[in-house]
Every structure is written in C-alpha cells, then in structure tokens.
Enzyme design. Structure first.
Site, PDB file in Angstrom:
ATOM      1  N   HIS A 136      -9.130  -3.230  -2.583  1.00  0.00           N
ATOM      2  CA  HIS A 136      -8.176  -2.534  -1.705  1.00  0.00           C
ATOM      3  C   HIS A 136      -8.520  -1.043  -1.624  1.00  0.00           C
ATOM      4  O   HIS A 136      -8.579  -0.460  -0.539  1.00  0.00           O
ATOM      5  CB  HIS A 136      -6.757  -2.750  -2.253  1.00  0.00           C
ATOM      6  CG  HIS A 136      -5.666  -2.065  -1.486  1.00  0.00           C
ATOM      7  ND1 HIS A 136      -4.706  -2.749  -0.788  1.00  0.00           N
ATOM      8  CD2 HIS A 136      -5.388  -0.743  -1.309  1.00  0.00           C
ATOM      9  CE1 HIS A 136      -3.873  -1.890  -0.219  1.00  0.00           C
ATOM     10  NE2 HIS A 136      -4.273  -0.655  -0.521  1.00  0.00           N
ATOM     11  N   GLU A 137      -8.777  -0.426  -2.784  1.00  0.00           N
ATOM     12  CA  GLU A 137      -9.055   1.027  -2.794  1.00  0.00           C
ATOM     13  C   GLU A 137     -10.420   1.328  -2.171  1.00  0.00           C
ATOM     14  O   GLU A 137     -10.574   2.329  -1.464  1.00  0.00           O
ATOM     15  CB  GLU A 137      -8.984   1.582  -4.228  1.00  0.00           C
ATOM     16  CG  GLU A 137      -7.633   1.395  -4.926  1.00  0.00           C
ATOM     17  CD  GLU A 137      -6.437   1.883  -4.129  1.00  0.00           C
ATOM     18  OE1 GLU A 137      -6.592   2.799  -3.302  1.00  0.00           O
ATOM     19  OE2 GLU A 137      -5.346   1.305  -4.298  1.00  0.00           O
ATOM     20  N   HIS A 142     -10.225   1.609   1.494  1.00  0.00           N
ATOM     21  CA  HIS A 142      -9.689   2.888   1.986  1.00  0.00           C
ATOM     22  C   HIS A 142     -10.818   3.885   2.272  1.00  0.00           C
ATOM     23  O   HIS A 142     -10.706   4.719   3.164  1.00  0.00           O
ATOM     24  CB  HIS A 142      -8.752   3.514   0.943  1.00  0.00           C
ATOM     25  CG  HIS A 142      -7.326   3.067   1.065  1.00  0.00           C
ATOM     26  ND1 HIS A 142      -6.571   3.281   2.193  1.00  0.00           N
ATOM     27  CD2 HIS A 142      -6.514   2.429   0.181  1.00  0.00           C
ATOM     28  CE1 HIS A 142      -5.345   2.790   1.998  1.00  0.00           C
ATOM     29  NE2 HIS A 142      -5.287   2.258   0.792  1.00  0.00           N
ATOM     30  N   CYS A 191       0.861  -1.180   0.000  1.00  0.00           N
ATOM     31  CA  CYS A 191       0.000   0.000   0.000  1.00  0.00           C
ATOM     32  C   CYS A 191       0.896   1.228   0.000  1.00  0.00           C
ATOM     33  O   CYS A 191       1.874   1.285   0.763  1.00  0.00           O
ATOM     34  CB  CYS A 191      -0.891  -0.018   1.241  1.00  0.00           C
ATOM     35  SG  CYS A 191      -1.988   1.401   1.347  1.00  0.00           S
TER      36      CYS A 191
END
Lengths: 181, 165
Positions: free
Chosen positions: B138-139, B142, B96
């Site tokens: 993953h994004e 966030h 990351c």
C-alpha cells in the site's frame, strides 16, 4: 410461468422498513427475486423484483402497500415486468469496471457517462461518493458496464484518456472481478 | 520534530511520482523524522513521504501499532523501496489516512521481498508477509501516485463507506 413485478420504494430511513415491505409481499404469497436496497444519507431506497404464480391487479398491490407507505412516508410504486424485460436482466457479456476519481466539479458524471454512451457502453451499476477534505472536495465514481462486442477494454481506456486529462481525473478500466463461491 | 498534516484526497500530490533519494541530506532526514512523528500521532500503521508533502521515495511502516497486526518487524523506515519478488495472494479490507471516508477490499501478494535503503544509507532487504506485506505494498503504491481506489476490482463488493465513529 410466474409473473414478475418491480417494486420501487423510497423514503426517510428508519429501522424496520425492509421487514415491513417484505411482510406485505410474504402475506400476498410472493417470492422475492433480485433486489438492491441502500441508504443514502438519511433516505432509504428499495429496488426489488418479486414474482407470483398468479397475476395481480396493480391496484391490489398499490392498496397492499398504501398503509406502510402512509405510516413511513414511503413512496411505493409497483409495475409488471414483461418476459422480454426479465430476460434482458441477465448479463450477456462480462462486465467491465470503470473507476474514476479526482477533484469534484460540476458535470463529471455527465461528461464521463456521455462519452461512454457515445461508445455504446451500457452502464449497469453506478456508485458515486463525494468526499470533503481540507484540500477541497473529491469525487469517486465506480461504474459497472457492458461494452459492445467491438470495443476492447484497452481501446476504451485509451479513448477516455483525453477526457480524464481535461477533467483532472484518474480513470481506469478493468474487468469486474467475479468470485466463484 | 513537527507532526505534519496528512494530505488528503483530492490533493494532487497524492497522484504524483516520487523521486528516488540519492543523498541523505539534512532535508531528507528531517522529512523522515517528521514522517515517523506523524505516523506515531496518527491511527495508522504506515505512511509515505508524499502523504506529508514530500515527493521523495520514502515510507514508514509499523504494524505493531495495530492490536491485531502482530508484531511484524516493528518500525521500519525505508527509502527507495521496491518489491523484488512476491508470491501468493490475499484480499484485505484497506483504509488510507489520505482517503479517510472509505475502505476497500484489495487483492495483493501475501508475501513480498522489499529492497531499499535504510536511514543510514545502507542497502536493506525485508521479507514480509500477511498484514505487514499489505501495508508495504500500500505504501509503495503511494510513491507512484497509486491509491487503493486504483486497485478496486468489483463495485458491489469492494468499496465501503467507513462507518462514522
């Protein structure tokens, strides 16, 4: 019935340390059982259980490691493990993974593990990382632990919430993912 | 458009929930341009708005920036993204841009359908798989303050210190 011994060794890292330690054990006719070896910054550390069909006088083992200890500035210690100690090493309950991370501050590991100890949680493995960035230092703790039969993961997660808030950490509790190979 | 510094752990912004974008204001458009510019200037394949300091639900993904990533769908900029369906699973070693020291093996869905809004305000849907699906998940994490550290499931096999170049 084999005799079991625990060897601990640590010292400045350099290529060939594992080979030198295991060569001594091989020459003594010992079998390597479980081990954990790692390097932290420039220091190498070994925690290793080995077995032998014949008993050793500890002085004999100390003598066998003296030379590589002196040559590599390694501190080596060997102790005999009793049968109950060996049996204890087998996990009795499914392990739980506790992850905690946030801004580094003094006492994080102590406060979290002290809270776990009060709940009779037995920590079996600890990995911590300190990570510095422009924003300051972050701290990551990854613990594996055995929970007492009376404590569920959900209850532990709830009971850790106030502490996590006070410390400004994200704490999660979940089962250790085991992979069958 | 400026390349913005990527916020790094333990910056508290990485743990915050982002607001949905309700109108494509000039501020939002500028933030998205900065997001793409910052992604292009980084070694990464995906970046979310909180990582450059904006608490809006927006991300940019471009797996074609990675040699082994395949072309995927090229660069995608998406607002208010959400995973509406998923199937299969895969374990991928993730890094990351906001936690530069570590890599971790994370289990995620192999294929996901993502819906959201494009940069002109139109609803869009993307069906992505394999590496591109990992980057999207993953994004999207966030945007809810979830880091890959929250997805680790085994201390001994999952977390690795990234090798120094």
């Amino acid at each position: 019935m084999p005799y079991h011994y625990l060897l601990t060794a640590s010292g400045p890292d350099c290529p060939g340390l594992v080979a030198q330690v295991t060569r001594v054990l091989y020459r003594l006719g010992c079998n390597l059982e479980d081990s954990s070896m790692t390097r932290l910054r420039g220091e190498f550390s070994i925690l290793l259980i080995f077995s032998s069909s014949k008993p050793f006088v500890l002085k004999t083992l100390d003598k066998a490691f003296r030379e590589i200890g002196r040559k590599n500035l390694l501190t080596v210690h060997v102790k005999l493990l009793t049968t109950p100690e060996m049996k204890k090493s087998l996990a009795t309950r499914p392990l739980t993974l506790i992850t905690a991370y946030g801004t580094d501050r003094p006492g994080l590991v102590y406060r979290l593990t002290e809270r776990l100890a009060r709940s009779r949680v037995n920590v079996t493995d600890v990995t911590t990382h300190r990570s510095a960035s422009r924003r300051g230092a972050g701290y990551i703790l990854i613990l594996e632990a055995e929970l007492p039969a009376s404590l569920t993961r959900a209850r532990l997660q709830n009971s850790l919430r106030p502490l996590a808030r006070r410390l400004g950490m994200t704490v999660t509790v979940k089962p250790v993912d085991s992979v069958a190979l | 458009m400026p390349i913005r510094p990527i916020r790094q752990f333990p910056d508290p912004i990485l743990k915050k929930n982002c607001q949905p974008v309700v109108a494509l204001t000039l501020e939002v458009s500028r933030a998205l341009n900065d997001l793409v510019d910052t992604l292009n200037a980084s070694p990464g394949v995906g970046l979310s708005l909180p990582q450059i300091g904006f608490l809006w639900q927006g991300l940019a993904v471009d797996v074609s920036r990675r040699k082994k990533g395949g072309a995927g769908h090229g660069r995608i900029v998406l607002l208010n993204p959400r995973v509406v369906s998923s199937e299969g699973e895969q374990v991928f070693r993730e890094g990351c841009l906001s936690i530069p020291d570590f890599l971790a093996d994370v289990k995620r869905a192999r294929r996901v359908r993502v819906e959201g809004m494009d940069v002109s305000g139109l609803p869009v849907r993307w069906d992505v798989e394999d590496f591109e699906a990992v980057v999207f998940q993953h994004e999207i994490d966030h945007l809810s303050g979830i880091l890959f550290l929250d997805r680790v499931s085994n201390a001994k096999t999952d977390v690795f210190r990234r090798k120094k170049p």
